[in-house]
Design an enzyme around this catalytic site. Structure first.
Site, PDB file in Angstrom:
ATOM      1  CB  SER A 142      -0.945   0.016   1.219  1.00 60.68           C
ATOM      2  OG  SER A 142      -0.207  -0.099   2.419  1.00 60.68           O
ATOM      3  CG  ASP A 190       8.204  -7.247   2.085  1.00 58.39           C
ATOM      4  OD1 ASP A 190       8.143  -8.496   2.074  1.00 58.39           O
ATOM      5  OD2 ASP A 190       7.232  -6.519   1.814  1.00 58.39           O
ATOM      6  CB  THR A 240      -0.326  -5.704   3.978  1.00 60.47           C
ATOM      7  OG1 THR A 240      -0.171  -4.286   3.950  1.00 60.47           O
ATOM      8  CG2 THR A 240      -1.505  -6.088   3.116  1.00 60.47           C
ATOM      9  CG  ASN A 256       1.996 -15.235   3.421  1.00 56.64           C
ATOM     10  OD1 ASN A 256       1.568 -14.314   4.080  1.00 56.64           O
ATOM     11  ND2 ASN A 256       2.521 -15.084   2.225  1.00 56.64           N
ATOM     12  N   GLY A 294       5.428  -2.787  11.078  1.00 52.17           N
ATOM     13  CA  GLY A 294       4.436  -1.783  11.455  1.00 52.17           C
ATOM     14  C   GLY A 294       3.388  -2.287  12.414  1.00 52.17           C
TER      15      GLY A 294
END
Length: 473
Positions: free
Chosen positions: A13, A238, A259, A296, A403
């Site tokens: 995003s 990442d 996310t 995941n 985050g």
């Protein structure tokens, strides 16, 4: 003059360009440039605007100069699995189609007709997700075979951005492993698998490890910026860079929280036995010869979509507070259900599953948010139990990075349901890991252990212990 290093971290995003430096044995970082990443409709497909991303990277480099920096290096990390194909003139042959596009619907089952599901897992060690690169490529082969025939170069998203910077082509290891096209126990493409699928082996590039120095900027970019710098490969996936920044690495399960939620442990070898196959764990390439044995999980995408469904009327912190106030609400959904990958309306999908499973249906924003957070915490608990059963190890700690580590409510829920100590931070784990790998490539830091010790000194880590049964308001 202090030496700076640039980390480009692009998620699903948004993206950032950050500058890092080392002073008194500590890393400090500052954000230079933040930009939106968005999906666009192109030829009836969901795509990434790759030109926009590259222009934003250049903006970030320009801002480093405006800030009085002359950076020594730059490293790029992004999400996994997506790619572009180039023709014989190094021009884009395909758009950067996004993993959320529906072109892979049904492709996984068709691939299993060519190679058995269990054999594919044993060869690649990669978790089955319908958007994996293998299924994206097979969709191209089936629906646009002429494009695959013309393709001369396969580059994943960070590989292509690095090519635009340097003119040099390479496939970086950590991201390449997510394609489900590499041998689990080798840093190489599975050529027999590619041939079996009818995919051109020749378009794949040499695989380079994290910490590789790819090269210098193209001459025209050196002229544009007024300086040169080394383009270094961090872990371009990442999650690979984020895990490199896990400070509590011993006896610790990590959750890279954004996310998506990536939950797992570091291993020295891939695990492809029956129970990891049944539990659908993945063995992605890590740093310094390690494997990221992980699962995941859908992640904070769900609460992001919930907020969007409410027309962003509430901030994330307000949704968290309302979830706390709805502590009476106990409905749980399966966050890994494909229904949540690209729903027309996230809140309605959550309500539909609660209705189907005969649970209380969340009505208020607080009840909806509580359902999301509790469902995520329960999915983490299940994954932790699976990790311990498969590895035969007991873990006392969970380190939440990224985050999502700022969500104190979710961190506390994780501690409650798992009955383990939870460490939260660093928040900017991906960028910090990216920078650490650049420092290792430039011989400023000797190894990953030394980098992690420096990270532990540099950033605040919050600790959570179980408060099960206590009021969390």
């Amino acid at each position: 003059m202090t030496e700076h290093y640039l980390a480009v971290d692009i998620g699903a995003s948004s993206g950032r360009v950050l500058a890092g430096e080392v002073q008194n044995g500590k890393i400090t970082i500052q954000e230079l440039h933040r930009f939106e990443n968005r999906l666009i409709q192109k030829d009836k497909q969901l795509c990434w605007d790759i030109e926009h991303l590259f222009n934003e990277i250049k903006q970030g480099i320009h801002k480093s100069k405006q800030a009085g920096m002359s950076p020594a290096s730059i490293g790029i990390d992004t999400w996994a699995v997506d790619f572009v194909l180039l023709d014989e003139n190094d021009e884009l042959l395909t758009d950067a189609v996004a993993y959320r596009d529906r072109r892979t619907d049904g492709m996984m089952e068709e691939v299993f007709q060519l190679i058995g599901k269990k054999e594919l897992y044993e060869r690649t060690g990669i978790q089955f997700q319908k958007f994996n690169t293998i299924f994206q490529l097979y969709s191209l082969k089936k629906n646009h075979p002429e494009l695959l025939k013309r393709a001369k170069t396969f580059l994943m998203i960070p590989d292509y951005l690095n090519f635009l910077l340097t003119g040099k082509k390479a496939n970086e290891y950590t991201n390449a492993t997510t394609t489900q096209l590499m041998k689990a126990d080798e840093q190489n493409w599975d050529q027999s698998l590619l041939k079996n699928l009818g995919i051109n082996v020749e378009m794949f590039q040499e695989i380079k490890s994290p910490k590789s120095i790819l090269g210098q900027l193209r001459p025209e970019l050196q002229e544009e910026f007024g300086f040169d710098l080394e383009v270094i490969l961090p872990a371009t996936h990442d999650t690979g860079s984020a895990v490199a920044a896990v400070p509590e690495e011993e006896d610790t399960i990590y959750i890279s929280s954004g996310t998506w939620s990536l939950i797992g442990v570091e291993n020295q070898f891939p695990i492809t036995k029956q129970n990891s196959y049944v539990s659908n764990f993945t063995n992605e390439g890590g740093v310094e010869g390690t494997y990221r044995f992980l699962k995941n999980i859908m992640g904070l995408w769900m609460i992001q979509e919930v907020r969007r469904n409410y027309q962003k009327k509430y901030s994330f912190s307000e949704l968290v507070q309302m979830a706390k106030e709805a502590s009476h609400f106990t409905s749980i959904v399966n966050v890994n259900d494909d229904r949540y990958l690209l729903p027309h309306h996230m809140i309605e999908e959550i309500r539909n599953e609660c209705r189907e499973t005969k649970q209380a249906i969340p009505i208020t924003p607080g009840e909806v948010a509580r359902t999301v957070f509790m469902s995520l915490a329960e999915s983490y608990k299940q994954a932790v139990e699976e990790i311990e059963a498969i590895t035969g190890r007991r873990f006392s700690k969970i380190n939440v990075i990224g985050g999502g580590s700022q969500n104190e409510y979710l961190n506390q829920l994780i501690a409650n349901v798992t009955q383990k100590e939870v460490y939260a931070g660093p928040i900017e784990a991906t960028a910090i890991g990216n920078l650490s790998l650049q420092l290792m490539a430039l011989k400023k830091v000797n190894n990953l252990l030394e980098a992690r010790q420096m990270i532990r000194r540099s950033f605040a880590i919050q600790t959570y212990i179980s408060m099960e049964g206590r009021d969390m308001k």
